[in-house]
Write an enzyme that holds these catalytic residues in place. Structure first.
Site, PDB file in Angstrom:
ATOM      1  N   ASP A 100      -3.315  -2.237  -4.773  1.00  0.00           N
ATOM      2  CA  ASP A 100      -3.577  -3.584  -5.301  1.00  0.00           C
ATOM      3  C   ASP A 100      -2.470  -4.566  -4.956  1.00  0.00           C
ATOM      4  O   ASP A 100      -2.703  -5.762  -4.819  1.00  0.00           O
ATOM      5  CB  ASP A 100      -3.793  -3.534  -6.813  1.00  0.00           C
ATOM      6  N   GLY A 147     -11.762  -4.395  -7.133  1.00  0.00           N
ATOM      7  CA  GLY A 147     -11.141  -3.921  -5.895  1.00  0.00           C
ATOM      8  C   GLY A 147     -10.399  -5.101  -5.278  1.00  0.00           C
ATOM      9  O   GLY A 147     -10.960  -6.205  -5.169  1.00  0.00           O
TER      10      GLY A 147
HETATM   11  O1  MRU Z   1      -9.580  -2.187 -11.480  1.00  0.00           O
HETATM   12  P1  MRU Z   1     -10.153  -2.108 -10.102  1.00  0.00           P
HETATM   13  O2  MRU Z   1     -11.413  -1.316 -10.012  1.00  0.00           O
HETATM   14  O3  MRU Z   1     -10.261  -3.479  -9.465  1.00  0.00           O
HETATM   15  O4  MRU Z   1      -9.043  -1.310  -9.289  1.00  0.00           O
HETATM   16  C1  MRU Z   1      -9.236  -1.091  -7.929  1.00  0.00           C
HETATM   17  C2  MRU Z   1      -8.204  -0.247  -7.325  1.00  0.00           C
HETATM   18  O5  MRU Z   1      -7.226   0.135  -7.929  1.00  0.00           O
HETATM   19  C3  MRU Z   1      -8.376   0.056  -5.879  1.00  0.00           C
HETATM   20  O6  MRU Z   1      -7.917   1.333  -5.577  1.00  0.00           O
HETATM   21  C4  MRU Z   1      -7.561  -0.975  -5.081  1.00  0.00           C
HETATM   22  O7  MRU Z   1      -7.937  -2.273  -5.447  1.00  0.00           O
HETATM   23  C5  MRU Z   1      -7.717  -0.831  -3.635  1.00  0.00           C
HETATM   24  S1  MRU Z   1      -9.310  -1.376  -3.174  1.00  0.00           S
HETATM   25  C6  MRU Z   1      -9.503  -1.405  -1.512  1.00  0.00           C
END
Ligand code: MRU
Length: 344
Positions: free
Chosen positions: A236, A46
């Protein structure tokens, strides 16, 4: 609310998200390398959460720099910062946090190494605490977009676990629930790593917010049937023109939402904006191990020798985004680059 990360005594403790919801286990990180591995292997994930972890990891790493000479200290710290930046490529928050830590070292050029180490540790704690406050503000700002009795679709996990606490997209949902709105949530399972069914559903059940899981490919059916009032996700990285990178599958949700006249909202802190990029196609997209696609809970899904492609994120062009909810305000299209309020 389950904590994501904490610093206790000499070590950093991370809730190992790979094991949730089955096991709540703290992963102990004793070195910078332990934190980098935890980020890369997604024990913590995240965008805002990996920003916090990066800051704490660098503060931890700095404790091992033995020199008293400022230039040598800075050189060694910059090497560590360079390694940290490579942990995962897409989330803007990781780089943002690393740059913040580098700035501390740069401005403390008349201080002792011990003083700099103390300031780095303090800064990482501030980044964690600020992130929780920011998410609460995002929640409050997003409240106006959530009607009473709304049925909401979300993707991946943008909750407390993906941040220092409270969450971004899930923070808005949490704030609506706390404000007494009668809401229910559909969550995509989010293949291949299942952040939706494992993490988002877990957080919503803990908060007693009604939640129903669907397979990723069911989203279009629900959107077309008008079962969903709005879609909300985290981000992200957001480019200057409002294009955003988020978990793979977000783009198709945004297109389907627009096709069916349903608002698609993005909730993200200002640290997720990357104003050095003009548009989303400049955002680096992480490609992860194909094994994540061809296995499920350790079981092989396909025939021997099957190849797979595993992009972890996709780009949603700004034209599909109805609003971006930040801690400062709700941004509406057209999203124009370089506005003063976007500088955090
Ligand atoms: O691969 P991840 O689990 O790190 O991806 C996370 C996401 O895509 C979330 O939706 C994004 O980071 C927003 S978190 C507040």
């Amino acid at each position: 609310m389950i904590p994501t990360i904490k610093w206790e005594d000499a070590f950093i403790y991370i809730i190992d998200q790979r094991k949730l919801p089955g096991k709540k286990e703290w992963l102990v990180c004793r070195t910078l390398q332990d934190v980098i591995t935890a980020i890369r292997e997604m024990a913590i994930r995240g965008a805002p959460a990996i920003g916090v972890a990066a800051a704490m990891g660098l503060a931890l790493g700095s404790q091992t720099i033995k020199t008293k000479n400022y230039e040598t200290f800075k050189k060694r710290f910059l090497e560590m910062a360079g390694q940290m930046k490579l942990a995962r490529p897409t989330a803007a928050n990781l780089r943002w946090a690393v740059e913040k830590m580098i700035r501390i070292v740069e401005i403390m050029n008349h201080n002792t190494a011990e003083e700099i180490k103390g300031a780095l540790k303090k800064e990482s704690q501030i980044i964690l605490e600020r992130d929780i406050e920011i998410n609460q503000k995002i929640g409050q700002n997003g409240l106006q977009l959530i009607p009473d009795k709304a049925t909401i679709l979300t993707h991946c996990n943008a909750g407390a676990l993906a941040t220092g606490g409270y969450g971004t997209a899930l923070g808005v949902i949490r704030a609506a629930h706390e404000a007494g709105k009668d809401i229910r949530v559909f969550v995509d399972e989010t293949r291949p790593l299942l952040q939706g069914i494992r993490l988002t559903a877990f957080e919503l059940i803990e908060e007693h917010i009604p939640v129903t899981v669907i397979v990723d490919s069911a989203a279009g059916y629900l959107l077309r049937k008008k079962t969903i009032d709005l879609v909300i996700t985290g981000a992200d990285r957001i480019a200057s023109n409002g294009d955003m990178a988020n978990k793979i599958g977000s783009y198709q949700l945004a297109v389907l939402a627009k096709e069916n006249h349903i608002p698609f909202y993005v909730a993200a802190p200002l640290s997720t904006f990357d104003l050095t990029l003009e548009e989303g196609d400049q955002i680096p997209i992480e490609e992860r191990d194909p094994k994540e696609v061809v296995t499920l809970a350790g079981q092989k899904l396909g025939p021997e020798g099957l190849s797979a492609f595993n992009p972890a994120f996709d780009i949603t062009p700004a034209g599909y985004i109805s609003a971006i909810i930040t801690e400062q305000r709700v941004l509406r299209p057209p999203f124009s680059p370089g506005k003063r309020w976007l500088i955090s």
